[in-house]
Design a protein around this motif. Sequence first.
Motif, PDB file in Angstrom:
ATOM      1  N   SER A  87      23.801  39.025  42.202  1.00 62.19           N
ATOM      2  CA  SER A  87      24.578  40.031  42.937  1.00 62.19           C
ATOM      3  C   SER A  87      24.413  41.454  42.437  1.00 62.19           C
ATOM      4  O   SER A  87      24.851  42.389  43.108  1.00 62.19           O
ATOM      5  N   ASP A  89      24.931  44.923  41.334  1.00 63.13           N
ATOM      6  CA  ASP A  89      26.123  45.776  41.224  1.00 63.13           C
ATOM      7  C   ASP A  89      27.192  45.434  42.255  1.00 63.13           C
ATOM      8  O   ASP A  89      28.171  46.157  42.407  1.00 63.13           O
ATOM      9  N   GLY A  90      27.038  44.323  42.978  1.00 67.45           N
ATOM     10  CA  GLY A  90      28.087  43.802  43.847  1.00 67.45           C
ATOM     11  C   GLY A  90      28.181  44.402  45.242  1.00 67.45           C
ATOM     12  O   GLY A  90      29.143  44.142  45.960  1.00 67.45           O
ATOM     13  N   ARG A  91      27.197  45.167  45.664  1.00 66.90           N
ATOM     14  CA  ARG A  91      27.273  45.839  46.965  1.00 66.90           C
ATOM     15  C   ARG A  91      27.465  44.868  48.125  1.00 66.90           C
ATOM     16  O   ARG A  91      28.291  45.097  49.000  1.00 66.90           O
ATOM     17  N   SER A 116      30.667  45.541  38.800  1.00 66.59           N
ATOM     18  CA  SER A 116      31.014  44.988  40.117  1.00 66.59           C
ATOM     19  C   SER A 116      32.506  44.719  40.222  1.00 66.59           C
ATOM     20  O   SER A 116      33.129  45.009  41.254  1.00 66.59           O
ATOM     21  N   LYS A 119      34.232  48.017  40.563  1.00 60.64           N
ATOM     22  CA  LYS A 119      33.986  48.595  41.889  1.00 60.64           C
ATOM     23  C   LYS A 119      34.802  47.872  42.966  1.00 60.64           C
ATOM     24  O   LYS A 119      35.360  48.506  43.859  1.00 60.64           O
ATOM     25  N   PHE A 131      33.268  37.680  40.530  1.00 62.90           N
ATOM     26  CA  PHE A 131      31.945  37.893  39.955  1.00 62.90           C
ATOM     27  C   PHE A 131      31.840  37.102  38.665  1.00 62.90           C
ATOM     28  O   PHE A 131      32.774  37.092  37.858  1.00 62.90           O
TER      29      PHE A 131
END
Length: 161
Positions: A87, A89-91, A116, A119, A131
């Motif tokens: 994943s 940076d989790g966008r 992440s 954010k 995450f």
Amino acid sequence: MSREEVFFDPGQVKSDVGERKSRSRLGVVVTGVIGGSLVALYAVATPFVSPALRKICLPFVPATTAQVENVLSVLRARSGSLVDIGSGDGRIVIAAAKQGFKASGFELNPWLVWYSRYKAWREGVHRSTSFYISDLWKVSFAQYSNVVIFGVPQMVSSLFV
């Protein structure tokens, strides 16, 4: 024959000793700062570099806005849970959570996982996202109804055999 007279100045000796101590202290401080900086650089860089040294190279490449939009357009007619393998940076996970998915991300790099999580919290979707710091080769994704993975084609065939 001339004779030289030598005078002993105790103040000069104290000054020389003090100067040497000052330079020694400065040397210790400079060495500590440089050593600490190198340790910090190693701690930050290692999670980003080590995936590139694996059998199948798994570098961190952030998803572009267009890529996130493409994933969301495929998911529009779907629902349920979603997992993003690698994943970063989790966008994608955060964007999917904003679309109503219960979304999870698995990432090997702890810095990216922590980022992440932060954010997701900042964007208000932390309750519908999760995450995990995990080696993706050691996780079962059977519980997820939607699986997102892209970037490394040779990985896909190894994961879903």
